[in-house]
Design an enzyme around this catalytic site. Structure first.
Site, mmCIF file in Angstrom:
data_model
loop_
_atom_site.group_PDB
_atom_site.id
_atom_site.type_symbol
_atom_site.label_atom_id
_atom_site.label_comp_id
_atom_site.label_asym_id
_atom_site.label_seq_id
_atom_site.Cartn_x
_atom_site.Cartn_y
_atom_site.Cartn_z
ATOM 1 N N GLU A 42 0.881 -1.166 0.000
ATOM 2 C CA GLU A 42 0.000 0.000 0.000
ATOM 3 C C GLU A 42 0.921 1.220 0.000
ATOM 4 O OE1 GLU A 42 -2.740 0.254 3.299
ATOM 5 O OE2 GLU A 42 -3.452 2.205 2.601
ATOM 6 N N ARG A 269 5.207 -13.097 9.521
ATOM 7 C CA ARG A 269 5.847 -11.819 9.233
ATOM 8 C C ARG A 269 7.177 -11.730 9.962
ATOM 9 N NH1 ARG A 269 2.402 -7.981 9.556
ATOM 10 N NH2 ARG A 269 3.779 -6.256 10.028
ATOM 11 N N LYS A 279 4.114 0.884 9.240
ATOM 12 C CA LYS A 279 4.278 2.152 8.542
ATOM 13 C C LYS A 279 3.634 3.291 9.335
ATOM 14 C CE LYS A 279 3.099 0.098 4.700
ATOM 15 N NZ LYS A 279 2.487 -0.051 3.384
#
Ligand code: ATP
Ligand code: MG
Length: 568
Positions: A42, A269, A279
């Site tokens: 994104e 992850r 982020k």
């Protein structure tokens, strides 16, 4: 969570579970034997080291199985997305050494996604709900109780269509209505309890401008984008495991018989200690001025690591070393440091730099004379050659390399003691000069002219206990050096319950600037991002903010490898 210290020796492991899945699919000619992955960021921030893991995985699998990997910008939330982020993401992926098959945007599929939503409404599989998100969440109750159906769940197809078109046309205010998939309000999987497909949002989109007043949600957009691009293996992190039935539900209703369908697969992850890796939090650190931008060398961003001196190869090696698993863990940041040290040890030229200088005068060396001594550029790389370094009567050495009252085990310079100046002569400490505060301002020595390194003389082979580095005072370049430490003083800043805000755990000493450092003159030809080993000190790289008048070096990592020692 347990801290993992992966075993260095285990480089070439057997297949990881994703490779097993792919090899099995290839054997069974699933999707006609194609492998097509995608990396779907994104564009709402800069990429971090966790993304690097996903990049290495997706691009790496495509390479390994002669497939393709798309770069897809998942740009469905215009309020947070910007072109700057798109540009930085492309730059970072290229820098890491990967090439995408196609650069694509979820926003390119907005028309198709809209048409499919209309199709689902017509099939009675989607409806417009006039409630707000809060009411909707409440009605989902809990996994062990049946959900409560929305009063709007059984609207007619005509009314749903009319309202959905009106949502698109900007007739309804933000938050007043949403489109939901009609799945199962009693499913034990909360994601299946009539998930939201579209929300009204009046935001300017970085690519579609003001065309749309509604934007699709991740769960609806992602799988369909995979399908449009004919992705075969849609790899995501474990949090999305529970979304998989929904991913499949949409495709069951949209894909036709016989069409290739993507499969979602989940892996653990990357979590690293002593940093944060979302982020949103990284953006906060930037916005609130805790760091100097996204590429601050203390940031776990790819651009930050790059500025710090990390090589693409070291990051790829790190991704390989940590592997892929189906279980969450935390990787010790020392593993990452180990990887860059290992790479720079092979590739970085050695130079001499004195970070905390004290002047040393060789009383019996001729005044005004300069001679050149030969220094190997990199003993680990036989093709790296050597260079000539100026040597003169006045040099700088590290303050720590001299002790007035030295204990027995101190093998560096003392009064009356001998030490070798690397690549040059053996010197002997004679006397010191101090200022009014008692600080040493000059060390006076004598040298033994017959001991020049490499001269082949008997005296040059004489062994002394210590060797120290130095630079010629009149030839050295004065530079700034930035020393970095961990950005957080806590191992798990985002998970620490004792503080209200993870930012309270920022390490106040994470940056130290030294502005009185001297480096040998060969450094004058260095270019931005060039990396060096400052001998006996660490690995450093030239910062992009350097000017010809003022070079700035960032310390990538010290020489000492605490992690690799732990392994033995
Ligand atoms: P963040 O919370 O940091 O913003 P994200 O998952 O929302 O991360 P995206 O831009 O959506 O960020 O992620 C792009 C891809 O990178 C996704 O496929 C995602 O699974 C993967 N990814 C993100 N963070 C990590 C991580 N820590 N480890 C491995 N892969 C990650
Ligand atoms: Mg995301």
């Amino acid at each position: 969570m347990k801290i993992e210290n992966n075993n260095i020796e285990e480089e070439e492991k057997s297949l990881n579970f994703l490779e097993e899945i792919i090899e099995n699919d290839l054997k069974n000619n699933v999707n006609n034997g194609r492998v097509h992955t995608r990396f779907p960021p994104e564009p709402n921030g800069y990429l971090h080291i966790g993304h690097a893991k996903s990049i290495c995985l997706n691009f790496g699998l495509a390479d390994k199985y002669k497939g393709l990997c798309n770069l897809r910008f998942d740009d469905t939330n215009p309020s947070k997305e910007e072109q700057e982020y798109v540009d930085s993401i492309k730059e970072d992926i290229k820098w890491l050494g990967f090439e995408w098959h196609k650069e694509l945007y979820t926003s390119d599929y907005f028309d198709q996604l809209f048409d499919w939503a209309v199709m689902l409404i017509k099939q009675g599989k989607a409806y417009v709900d006039d409630q707000n998100q809060e009411e909707i969440s409440k009605q989902r109750t809990s996994p062990t109780e049946p959900g409560i159906e929305s009063p709007f769940r059984n609207r007619s197809v005509e009314e749903n269509l009319k309202l959905f078109y009106e949502m698109r046309d900007g007739i309804h205010p933000e938050g007043s209505r949403i489109l939901r998939a009609k799945v199962d309000m009693n499913s034990p999987n909360m994601h299946m309890r009539d998930p939201i497909m579209y929300r009204i949002m009046r935001a300017h989109h970085h690519r579609t401008g003001d065309k749309w007043n509604i934007y699709p949600m991740y769960d609806y957009a992602h799988g369909q984008s995979d399908f449009i691009e004919q992705i075969t293996h849609s790899i995501c992190t474990l949090e999305f495991e529970n979304h998989r039935p929904l991913y499949d539900w949409f495709l069951d209703n949209i894909a036709q018989e016989g069409e290739d369908r993507p499969k979602q697969r989940e892996f653990a992850r990357l979590n690293l200690n002593y940093t944060v890796m979302s982020k949103r939090k990284l953006l906060e650190l930037v916005k609130d001025g805790f760091v100097n931008g996204w590429d601050d060398p203390r940031m776990p961003t790819i651009s930050g690591l790059r500025r710090r001196g990390y090589t693409p190869a070291s990051i790829r090696a790190f991704a390989k070393r940590i592997g892929v698993a189906k279980r969450e863990n935390v990787i010790d940041i020392a593993v990452l440091e180990h990887c860059v040290r290992e790479d720079l040890n092979k590739t970085a030229p050695r130079i001499m730099a004195v970070l905390n200088p004290v002047k040393l005068i060789i009383d019996n060396y001729p005044e005004g004379k300069t001679e050149y001594v030969t220094a190997e550029n990199n003993p680990e790389d036989e093709n790296s050659g050597s260079r000539e370094m100026p040597f003169a009567r006045e040099i700088y050495i590290e303050r720590e390399d001299f002790m007035e009252d030295a204990p027995k085990k101190f093998f560096r310079l003392t009064l009356g003691g001998e030490v070798r100046l690397k690549n040059a002569y053996i010197i002997k400490g004679e006397s010191i000069v101090k200022d009014a505060d008692g600080n040493i301002t000059e060390i006076h020595c004598t040298y033994d002219v017959d001991t020049k390194s490499g001269s082949g003389s008997e005296a040059s082979k004489r062994k002394v206990k210590g060797t120290i580095h130095w630079v010629s005072a009149k030839d050295a370049v004065k530079v700034d050096v930035k020393l970095y430490d961990r950005l957080f003083s806590d191992e798990n800043p985002a998970g620490n319950k004792e503080v209200a805000d993870y930012k309270e755990l920022i390490n106040p000493d994470s940056l130290q600037t030294l502005s009185n450092c001297f480096v040998e003159p060969s450094v004058m030809s260095a270019k931005s991002e060039d990396r060096f080993q400052f001998q006996r000190t660490g690995y450093f790289c030239l910062d992009k903010d350097s000017t010809p008048e003022k070079l700035i070096f960032n310390r990538t990592v010290t020489l000492k490898d605490s992690w690799s020692k732990k392994q033995k």
